[in-house]
Design a protein around this motif. Sequence first.
Motif, mmCIF file in Angstrom:
data_model
loop_
_atom_site.group_PDB
_atom_site.id
_atom_site.type_symbol
_atom_site.label_atom_id
_atom_site.label_comp_id
_atom_site.label_asym_id
_atom_site.label_seq_id
_atom_site.Cartn_x
_atom_site.Cartn_y
_atom_site.Cartn_z
ATOM 1 N N GLY A 95 -7.250 5.135 37.907
ATOM 2 C CA GLY A 95 -6.434 3.867 39.522
ATOM 3 C C GLY A 95 -6.051 2.931 38.591
ATOM 4 N N LEU A 96 -5.204 2.153 39.671
ATOM 5 C CA LEU A 96 -4.953 0.164 38.746
ATOM 6 C C LEU A 96 -5.911 0.101 38.357
ATOM 7 C CD1 LEU A 96 -2.854 -0.837 41.650
ATOM 8 C CD2 LEU A 96 -1.798 -0.025 39.820
ATOM 9 N N ARG B 102 3.004 -0.186 45.875
ATOM 10 C CA ARG B 102 1.801 -0.140 44.734
ATOM 11 C C ARG B 102 2.393 1.363 44.051
ATOM 12 N NH1 ARG B 102 -1.887 4.003 44.150
ATOM 13 N NH2 ARG B 102 -3.662 3.182 43.466
ATOM 14 N N LEU C 198 0.733 3.080 33.828
ATOM 15 C CA LEU C 198 0.188 4.377 33.651
ATOM 16 C C LEU C 198 1.456 4.144 32.192
ATOM 17 C CD1 LEU C 198 -0.570 7.007 33.694
ATOM 18 C CD2 LEU C 198 1.972 7.187 35.749
ATOM 19 N N VAL D 86 -0.673 12.720 39.537
ATOM 20 C CA VAL D 86 -0.672 10.997 40.240
ATOM 21 C C VAL D 86 0.947 11.487 42.099
ATOM 22 C CG1 VAL D 86 0.189 8.650 40.204
ATOM 23 C CG2 VAL D 86 -0.567 10.197 38.588
ATOM 24 N N TYR E 99 1.869 1.150 39.562
ATOM 25 C CA TYR E 99 1.461 2.154 39.425
ATOM 26 C C TYR E 99 1.818 3.029 37.931
ATOM 27 C CZ TYR E 99 -1.866 5.835 38.617
ATOM 28 O OH TYR E 99 -2.981 7.256 38.013
ATOM 29 N N ASP E 100 3.041 3.524 37.907
ATOM 30 C CA ASP E 100 4.535 3.678 37.519
ATOM 31 C C ASP E 100 4.511 2.826 35.517
ATOM 32 O OD1 ASP E 100 4.588 5.984 38.263
ATOM 33 O OD2 ASP E 100 6.532 5.861 39.124
#
Length: 398
Positions: free
Chosen positions: A16-17, A109, A117, A42, A113-114
């Motif tokens: 997760g984050l 979000r 990541l 994801v 996230y990307d």
Amino acid sequence: MSNTNDKPTVLIVGAGLGGLMLGALLEKQGIPYTIFERATTVKPLGSGMAVGPTLLPVFQQLGIYDAFIPLGKRIVLTPFYKESLESYRPTDHIAIEEFTGYSQYLVARPDLYDLILKQVPAHKIHFGKRVLNITEEDNKVTVYTNDNGMHVGDIVVGADGAYSAVRQRMYDRLKARGELPKGDQEDLPFSCTCLVGQTRALDPVKYPIIKEDTCVFPTVLGKDKPFSWSIMLTAQGSFAWCVIHHLNEQTSKAAMEQRFRNNDNAEWGAYPAQVMCDETRNFPIPLGEGLSTLGDLYDLAQKDLISKVMLEEKVFQTWYSGRVVLLGDACHKLHPSGGHEYQTERLPAVQVSFKNSQLMSKFMEKSFIGAIILFLITHMPMWLWRLARHRYPDHLTK
Ligand SMILES: Cc1cc2nc3c(=O)[nH]c(=O)nc-3n(C[C@H](O)[C@H](O)[C@H](O)COP(=O)(O)OP(=O)(O)OC[C@H]3O[C@@H](n4cnc5c(N)ncnc54)[C@H](O)[C@@H]3O)c2cc1C
């Protein structure tokens, strides 16, 4: 140490984050780590998140601040509305900028996230590996995954969310030894359910409101219904939303039963999301022509990316034991309107955030205390607001 250069090998459970952010920080420090994530892929799920003075200095240290800024939309005002769409005086975020030197940004979000990541090399994240068990022996810790994998390291970090398996295993052991505080033995209480999602990027000719250069971020408080709903304009020209159903004792029990009936421990279920969409689609929103109800937004979104979540709120007391430590929602789960390790350093800040988020959720629901907070927020003169920010910075910059 399980590697040759005297640095500990860290096994992170959950991408997760929280888990990814730790991975990015360890990457920067050259500390060996591996991330295990139960999901196989994801999905771009979620609504918008406010990122501001707490996180932006960390982004600067990571070297991703400049990449982050174009992804976000600066938040200047957050107006509240009655269901009749009559507005209260908006909350002004300029005082936060003046006080901290950082703006607040709304970011979808999936985009946040990307970005994080990308800071973690792909070979260091193992998707489709659910951690089932953890054992400690001879100064080593071993993580067991659902594919019969065994992974040995020096430290395990449970970044596996509100229903953390790492926390569960740690607490089972502590409980058996009579060392688990009573409060940590109780289930996570939850006070709301929440529907989150995002429209696709909208045509500015058809919806001129998306040309606004700061974040359009209204929150509507339901009149005779236990709901509040926030809409957020993103830098990509979409609207994200977060609809909160404030539960009472009875509705909270029914929601919990429904969750077990659906075996919905994934927390982001599609079926309950559809039901909540139907229930809330006529709720009014103050975005003008073509965007007058939540249903207008739902119709502009990809259905399988709308999700419903239970919102738990709890700060656990026990964050580590032996070689296992918890991070993020696994040890402190807050309401999204509050937002925010180690224990000595972070627990006081988290407790402040927790109280803050409880106040925020109270104010959004229909309660006497909520009415008082709403009155204060919407009538406080600016000089008092600024003074409060200096006096209680932790309360006001999260
Ligand atoms: C899909 C999704 C959408 C979200 N949308 C929003 C939103 O719109 N607004 C908002 O305020 N918050 C949202 N959140 C919550 C928010 O991201 C978190 O509260 C915050 O980022 C803290 O994250 P975390 O990493 O501690 O936990 P989480 O974000 O819950 O991440 C935990 C991760 O651990 C994984 N995991 C769980 N158990 C295991 C196991 N046994 N083995 C391996 N992996 C495991 C999960 O699949 C998940 O990826 C969302 C979370 C998720 C997962």
